[in-house]
Design a protein around this motif. Structure first.
Motif: not given
Length: 125
Positions: A40, A94, A98
């Protein structure tokens, strides 16, 4: 030549879920023999490894970064040459791009050999 292609990113509200998929293929790439992983890249932060899964022949065991442990689940389907990242209870932090990666052997160690193009995940409040 090995191709690694991610899909499934998008915009989701905090607390929601997303599932990323990654298909890896190549004429001489035996998917089940290689570890796979998910990195990430968050804005302004260093790229981090969030999940890794050993090769199918090694049992497909998983490891996770502390920041995602208990919320993310990596899995692989060797018959489909695909690895997944199920992301639950998503948090604002988050958010990021990715990347799916393929390792150099049955365990993900060192710099991964192959990288996907990345898929954007954005978690909103």
């Amino acid at each position: 030549q090995v191709q690694v292609v991610e899909s499934g990113g998008g915009l989701v509200q905090a607390g929601g879920s997303l599932r990323l998929s990654c298909a890896a293929s190549g004429s001489i790439f035996s998917f089940s023999r290689y570890a796979m992983g998910w990195y990430r890249q968050a804005p302004g932060k260093q790229r981090e490894l969030v999940a890794a899964i050993t090769s199918g022949s090694s049992g497909g065991s998983t490891t996770y970064a502390d920041s995602v442990k208990g919320r993310f689940t990596a899995s692989r389907d060797n018959a489909k040459n695909t690895v997944y990242l199920q992301m639950d209870s998503l948090k604002l932090e988050d958010t990021g791009v990715y990347y799916c990666v393929a390792g150099r052997g049955p365990v993900l160690a060192g710099t991964p050999r192959y990288w996907g193009q990345g898929t954007q995940v954005t978690v909103s409040s």
